[in-house]
Design a protein around this motif. Structure first.
Motif, PDB file in Angstrom:
ATOM      1  N   SER A   7      45.433  34.986  42.511  1.00  0.00           N
ATOM      2  CA  SER A   7      45.707  36.115  41.614  1.00  0.00           C
ATOM      3  C   SER A   7      44.660  37.187  41.851  1.00  0.00           C
ATOM      4  O   SER A   7      43.674  36.951  42.561  1.00  0.00           O
ATOM      5  CB  SER A   7      45.696  35.657  40.148  1.00  0.00           C
ATOM      6  N   GLY A   8      44.895  38.353  41.263  1.00  0.00           N
ATOM      7  CA  GLY A   8      43.894  39.409  41.311  1.00  0.00           C
ATOM      8  C   GLY A   8      44.185  40.546  42.277  1.00  0.00           C
ATOM      9  O   GLY A   8      43.438  41.526  42.310  1.00  0.00           O
ATOM     10  N   GLY A   9      45.240  40.421  43.054  1.00  0.00           N
ATOM     11  CA  GLY A   9      45.575  41.510  43.973  1.00  0.00           C
ATOM     12  C   GLY A   9      46.100  42.723  43.237  1.00  0.00           C
ATOM     13  O   GLY A   9      46.318  42.696  42.022  1.00  0.00           O
ATOM     14  N   GLY A  10      46.294  43.798  43.986  1.00  0.00           N
ATOM     15  CA  GLY A  10      46.831  45.005  43.381  1.00  0.00           C
ATOM     16  C   GLY A  10      46.681  46.190  44.292  1.00  0.00           C
ATOM     17  O   GLY A  10      46.326  46.049  45.467  1.00  0.00           O
ATOM     18  N   LEU A  11      46.959  47.362  43.730  1.00  0.00           N
ATOM     19  CA  LEU A  11      46.841  48.621  44.450  1.00  0.00           C
ATOM     20  C   LEU A  11      45.523  49.274  44.069  1.00  0.00           C
ATOM     21  O   LEU A  11      45.217  49.431  42.879  1.00  0.00           O
ATOM     22  CB  LEU A  11      48.014  49.530  44.075  1.00  0.00           C
ATOM     23  N   VAL A  12      44.753  49.677  45.058  1.00  0.00           N
ATOM     24  CA  VAL A  12      43.438  50.255  44.805  1.00  0.00           C
ATOM     25  C   VAL A  12      43.186  51.360  45.816  1.00  0.00           C
ATOM     26  O   VAL A  12      43.688  51.300  46.953  1.00  0.00           O
ATOM     27  CB  VAL A  12      42.344  49.165  44.871  1.00  0.00           C
ATOM     28  N   GLN A  13      42.424  52.344  45.422  1.00  0.00           N
ATOM     29  CA  GLN A  13      42.073  53.414  46.340  1.00  0.00           C
ATOM     30  C   GLN A  13      40.967  52.959  47.291  1.00  0.00           C
ATOM     31  O   GLN A  13      40.174  52.072  46.954  1.00  0.00           O
ATOM     32  CB  GLN A  13      41.613  54.639  45.569  1.00  0.00           C
ATOM     33  N   ALA A  14      40.902  53.597  48.440  1.00  0.00           N
ATOM     34  CA  ALA A  14      39.839  53.306  49.395  1.00  0.00           C
ATOM     35  C   ALA A  14      38.483  53.487  48.716  1.00  0.00           C
ATOM     36  O   ALA A  14      38.271  54.436  47.960  1.00  0.00           O
ATOM     37  CB  ALA A  14      39.954  54.218  50.599  1.00  0.00           C
ATOM     38  N   GLY A  15      37.580  52.551  48.992  1.00  0.00           N
ATOM     39  CA  GLY A  15      36.274  52.552  48.357  1.00  0.00           C
ATOM     40  C   GLY A  15      36.208  51.718  47.092  1.00  0.00           C
ATOM     41  O   GLY A  15      35.119  51.456  46.572  1.00  0.00           O
ATOM     42  N   GLY A  16      37.353  51.305  46.603  1.00  0.00           N
ATOM     43  CA  GLY A  16      37.414  50.525  45.371  1.00  0.00           C
ATOM     44  C   GLY A  16      37.133  49.050  45.583  1.00  0.00           C
ATOM     45  O   GLY A  16      36.826  48.603  46.699  1.00  0.00           O
ATOM     46  N   SER A  17      37.260  48.306  44.484  1.00  0.00           N
ATOM     47  CA  SER A  17      36.941  46.879  44.503  1.00  0.00           C
ATOM     48  C   SER A  17      38.006  46.079  43.760  1.00  0.00           C
ATOM     49  O   SER A  17      38.699  46.603  42.888  1.00  0.00           O
ATOM     50  CB  SER A  17      35.586  46.627  43.821  1.00  0.00           C
ATOM     51  N   LEU A  18      38.099  44.821  44.120  1.00  0.00           N
ATOM     52  CA  LEU A  18      38.938  43.854  43.423  1.00  0.00           C
ATOM     53  C   LEU A  18      38.231  42.512  43.448  1.00  0.00           C
ATOM     54  O   LEU A  18      37.397  42.257  44.322  1.00  0.00           O
ATOM     55  CB  LEU A  18      40.301  43.708  44.113  1.00  0.00           C
ATOM     56  N   ARG A  19      38.606  41.645  42.528  1.00  0.00           N
ATOM     57  CA  ARG A  19      38.159  40.255  42.583  1.00  0.00           C
ATOM     58  C   ARG A  19      39.397  39.373  42.637  1.00  0.00           C
ATOM     59  O   ARG A  19      40.193  39.341  41.691  1.00  0.00           O
ATOM     60  CB  ARG A  19      37.305  39.875  41.383  1.00  0.00           C
ATOM     61  N   LEU A  20      39.551  38.677  43.743  1.00  0.00           N
ATOM     62  CA  LEU A  20      40.655  37.752  43.927  1.00  0.00           C
ATOM     63  C   LEU A  20      40.219  36.359  43.472  1.00  0.00           C
ATOM     64  O   LEU A  20      39.073  35.962  43.680  1.00  0.00           O
ATOM     65  CB  LEU A  20      41.089  37.711  45.386  1.00  0.00           C
ATOM     66  N   SER A  21      41.151  35.643  42.880  1.00  0.00           N
ATOM     67  CA  SER A  21      40.874  34.286  42.407  1.00  0.00           C
ATOM     68  C   SER A  21      41.853  33.314  43.032  1.00  0.00           C
ATOM     69  O   SER A  21      43.005  33.662  43.301  1.00  0.00           O
ATOM     70  CB  SER A  21      41.005  34.208  40.886  1.00  0.00           C
ATOM     71  N   CYS A  22      41.390  32.095  43.219  1.00  0.00           N
ATOM     72  CA  CYS A  22      42.250  31.022  43.710  1.00  0.00           C
ATOM     73  C   CYS A  22      41.944  29.777  42.885  1.00  0.00           C
ATOM     74  O   CYS A  22      40.866  29.191  43.023  1.00  0.00           O
ATOM     75  CB  CYS A  22      42.009  30.760  45.183  1.00  0.00           C
ATOM     76  N   ALA A  23      42.882  29.408  42.037  1.00  0.00           N
ATOM     77  CA  ALA A  23      42.711  28.236  41.187  1.00  0.00           C
ATOM     78  C   ALA A  23      43.309  27.012  41.857  1.00  0.00           C
ATOM     79  O   ALA A  23      44.478  27.036  42.267  1.00  0.00           O
ATOM     80  CB  ALA A  23      43.377  28.478  39.839  1.00  0.00           C
ATOM     81  N   ALA A  24      42.509  25.971  41.965  1.00  0.00           N
ATOM     82  CA  ALA A  24      42.954  24.733  42.600  1.00  0.00           C
ATOM     83  C   ALA A  24      43.277  23.691  41.541  1.00  0.00           C
ATOM     84  O   ALA A  24      42.590  23.600  40.516  1.00  0.00           O
ATOM     85  CB  ALA A  24      41.883  24.205  43.540  1.00  0.00           C
ATOM     86  N   SER A  25      44.295  22.896  41.804  1.00  0.00           N
ATOM     87  CA  SER A  25      44.659  21.807  40.907  1.00  0.00           C
ATOM     88  C   SER A  25      45.123  20.628  41.750  1.00  0.00           C
ATOM     89  O   SER A  25      45.336  20.746  42.952  1.00  0.00           O
ATOM     90  CB  SER A  25      45.744  22.237  39.919  1.00  0.00           C
ATOM     91  N   LYS A  77      35.618  25.394  36.951  1.00  0.00           N
ATOM     92  CA  LYS A  77      36.955  25.956  36.772  1.00  0.00           C
ATOM     93  C   LYS A  77      37.873  25.647  37.941  1.00  0.00           C
ATOM     94  O   LYS A  77      39.010  26.119  37.985  1.00  0.00           O
ATOM     95  CB  LYS A  77      36.851  27.472  36.587  1.00  0.00           C
ATOM     96  N   ASN A  78      37.355  24.898  38.917  1.00  0.00           N
ATOM     97  CA  ASN A  78      38.143  24.605  40.127  1.00  0.00           C
ATOM     98  C   ASN A  78      38.705  25.882  40.750  1.00  0.00           C
ATOM     99  O   ASN A  78      39.878  25.936  41.147  1.00  0.00           O
ATOM    100  CB  ASN A  78      39.278  23.620  39.818  1.00  0.00           C
ATOM    101  N   THR A  79      37.873  26.882  40.821  1.00  0.00           N
ATOM    102  CA  THR A  79      38.320  28.194  41.280  1.00  0.00           C
ATOM    103  C   THR A  79      37.359  28.760  42.323  1.00  0.00           C
ATOM    104  O   THR A  79      36.144  28.619  42.185  1.00  0.00           O
ATOM    105  CB  THR A  79      38.432  29.163  40.098  1.00  0.00           C
ATOM    106  N   VAL A  80      37.925  29.363  43.343  1.00  0.00           N
ATOM    107  CA  VAL A  80      37.142  30.096  44.321  1.00  0.00           C
ATOM    108  C   VAL A  80      37.536  31.563  44.217  1.00  0.00           C
ATOM    109  O   VAL A  80      38.695  31.891  43.938  1.00  0.00           O
ATOM    110  CB  VAL A  80      37.363  29.549  45.752  1.00  0.00           C
TER     111      VAL A  80
END
Length: 126
Positions: A7-25, A77-80
């Motif tokens: 999760s955590g993807g999206g549309l962002v302008q150049a120079g911007g930031s995002l935090r992507l998450s990957c939950a494992a189960s 949280k079992n998350t990377v």
């Protein structure tokens, strides 16, 4: 079996930031390494970063993202996570996480990973 959900993807302008998450189960105790890959539009599948799942925080990055991306985990949280900064239009891709459950060490070859998530889309506009 290990299940991965990004999760955590999206549309962002150049120079911007995002935090992507990957939950494992599932059988997360079998994980040795977690990695992020990306699939560019009409381009090859590319390794991005990887982190050891237990013990020391061993990490490894593709040259194209060094200094801009940071991979880290939260075992409670079992998350990377993949913190992506200073985004460029060339970073536009579907980002997928993967788990290696059969060997220790950090690897950048997709063949070394056993389980995959469905991916989260990142679009960087110029």
């Amino acid at each position: 079996q290990v299940q991965l959900l990004e999760s955590g993807g999206g549309l962002v302008q150049a120079g911007g930031s995002l935090r992507l998450s990957c939950a494992a189960s599932g059988r997360t105790r079998n994980i040795f390494t977690m990695a992020w890959f990306r699939q560019h539009p009409e381009k090859e599948f590319e390794f991005v970063a990887a982190v050891s799942w237990s013990g020391g925080d061993t990490t490894y990055y593709a040259d194209s993202v060094k200094g801009r991306f940071t991979v880290f985990r939260d075992n409670a949280k079992n998350t990377v996570y993949l913190q992506v900064n200073s985004l460029k239009p060339d970073d536009t891709a579907v980002y997928l996480c993967a788990a290696d459950v059969h060997q220790s060490g950090i690897y950048s070859d997709r063949a070394d990973y056993d389980f995959w998530g469905q991916g989260t889309q990142v679009i960087v506009s110029s």
